[in-house]
Design a protein around this motif. Structure first.
Motif, PDB file in Angstrom:
ATOM      1  N   ALA A  37       3.856  -0.873 -13.859  1.00 34.05           N
ATOM      2  CA  ALA A  37       2.575  -0.172 -13.840  1.00 34.05           C
ATOM      3  C   ALA A  37       2.400   0.670 -15.104  1.00 34.05           C
ATOM      4  N   SER A  38       3.548   1.051 -15.696  1.00 35.45           N
ATOM      5  CA  SER A  38       3.553   1.881 -16.900  1.00 35.45           C
ATOM      6  C   SER A  38       3.392   1.060 -18.190  1.00 35.45           C
ATOM      7  N   TYR A  39       3.156  -0.245 -18.054  1.00 38.83           N
ATOM      8  CA  TYR A  39       3.018  -1.194 -19.168  1.00 38.83           C
ATOM      9  C   TYR A  39       4.346  -1.543 -19.824  1.00 38.83           C
ATOM     10  N   GLU A  40       5.433  -1.108 -19.232  1.00 42.18           N
ATOM     11  CA  GLU A  40       6.747  -1.446 -19.772  1.00 42.18           C
ATOM     12  C   GLU A  40       7.104  -2.865 -19.342  1.00 42.18           C
ATOM     13  N   ARG A  49       4.136 -18.019  -9.783  1.00 42.13           N
ATOM     14  CA  ARG A  49       4.600 -16.792  -9.139  1.00 42.13           C
ATOM     15  C   ARG A  49       3.666 -15.619  -9.502  1.00 42.13           C
ATOM     16  N   ALA A  50       3.263 -15.571 -10.766  1.00 42.95           N
ATOM     17  CA  ALA A  50       2.379 -14.495 -11.233  1.00 42.95           C
ATOM     18  C   ALA A  50       1.043 -14.553 -10.497  1.00 42.95           C
ATOM     19  N   GLY A  57      -2.524  -9.048  -4.468  1.00 44.71           N
ATOM     20  CA  GLY A  57      -2.955  -7.703  -4.823  1.00 44.71           C
ATOM     21  C   GLY A  57      -1.813  -6.804  -5.261  1.00 44.71           C
ATOM     22  N   VAL A  58      -0.690  -7.421  -5.610  1.00 46.55           N
ATOM     23  CA  VAL A  58       0.472  -6.647  -6.056  1.00 46.55           C
ATOM     24  C   VAL A  58       0.381  -6.385  -7.559  1.00 46.55           C
ATOM     25  N   ALA A  59      -0.265  -7.294  -8.258  1.00 50.47           N
ATOM     26  CA  ALA A  59      -0.358  -7.183  -9.716  1.00 50.47           C
ATOM     27  C   ALA A  59      -1.757  -7.571 -10.170  1.00 50.47           C
ATOM     28  N   MET A  60      -2.076  -7.197 -11.392  1.00 45.43           N
ATOM     29  CA  MET A  60      -3.351  -7.633 -11.950  1.00 45.43           C
ATOM     30  C   MET A  60      -3.124  -8.336 -13.283  1.00 45.43           C
ATOM     31  N   THR A  61      -4.029  -9.220 -13.619  1.00 45.79           N
ATOM     32  CA  THR A  61      -3.918  -9.958 -14.876  1.00 45.79           C
ATOM     33  C   THR A  61      -4.313  -9.061 -16.040  1.00 45.79           C
ATOM     34  N   GLU A  62      -3.429  -8.966 -17.028  1.00 49.66           N
ATOM     35  CA  GLU A  62      -3.750  -8.184 -18.231  1.00 49.66           C
ATOM     36  C   GLU A  62      -4.204  -9.113 -19.352  1.00 49.66           C
TER      37      GLU A  62
END
Ligand SMILES: [Zn+2]
Length: 196
Positions: A37-40, A49-50, A57-62
């Motif tokens: 979440a910290s962009y690390e 998997r992504a 809703g665990v992650a979002m596409t950057e």
């Protein structure tokens, strides 16, 4: 490739809607950089998997990779970089000491002669032999081809007149990032997260 309930669900979601096209399978295996979440940067996973993490809703596409996953009704853009929505604490040394991880750290390269081989053709060498008190640790285990292993036998590298390509180190976040950089060399979109 992980096969948890989530990925089976997502696979079903798309295969039921449309027959698999030749290109989709490959695109689903493309590596995706996972950011905390910290962009690390913390991990690399397959696009499939992504996509599951995004759908859950665990992650979002950057960043997107320019490929689409087509179903009958929708075309989903495949991610190249995703970011977890909740911060995950990553232990300082999160990788377990295992044969697989030693080979990964050494990139399947014999640490004495530099030959790159399939995992099945490599063995682990105790730099200081076990019989001489050498421990089974990150710092004392290296990937080694069978000919080099036989040549070294029960000796230290110095005694055997052999030289390590580099000092074996624990697989820490620094090592992980190094590997993520190697994997991301072909993807410009990873650069701004990895090269700083
Ligand atoms: Zn070798």
């Amino acid at each position: 490739m992980e096969h948890d309930a989530g990925s089976r669900h997502a696979a079903g979601l798309f295969t039921s809607a449309a027959p698999h096209r030749a290109g989709d399978g490959h695109a689903l295996l493309a590596p995706v950089l996972v950011l905390n979440a910290s962009y690390e940067p913390i991990n690399v996973c397959a696009a499939r998997r992504a996509l599951v993490l995004v759908l859950k809703g665990v992650a979002m596409t950057e960043e997107e990779n320019g490929h689409f996953l087509h179903s009958a009704r929708v075309a989903m853009r495949l991610p190249s970089v995703i970011r977890l929505l909740e911060y995950r604490r990553i232990p300082h040394q999160s990788r377990a000491l295992s044969r697989k991880n030693i080979l990964l750290r050494d990139r399947n390269t014999c640490q004495y002669c530099g030959t790159v081989l399939a995992s099945s053709e490599l063995t682990l060498d105790h730099v200081i032999p076990r019989s001489r008190g050498g421990a089974s640790t990150w710092e004392n285990l290296v990937a080694c081809c069978h000919p080099c292993n036989r040549r070294k036998g029960n000796q230290s590298p110095t005694e055997a007149g052999m030289k390590l390509m580099r000092e074996p180190r624990a697989f820490n976040l620094h090592t992980s990032r190094h590997i993520m950089r190697l994997m991301g060399r072909s993807d410009d979109k990873w650069r701004k997260y990895l090269f700083y």
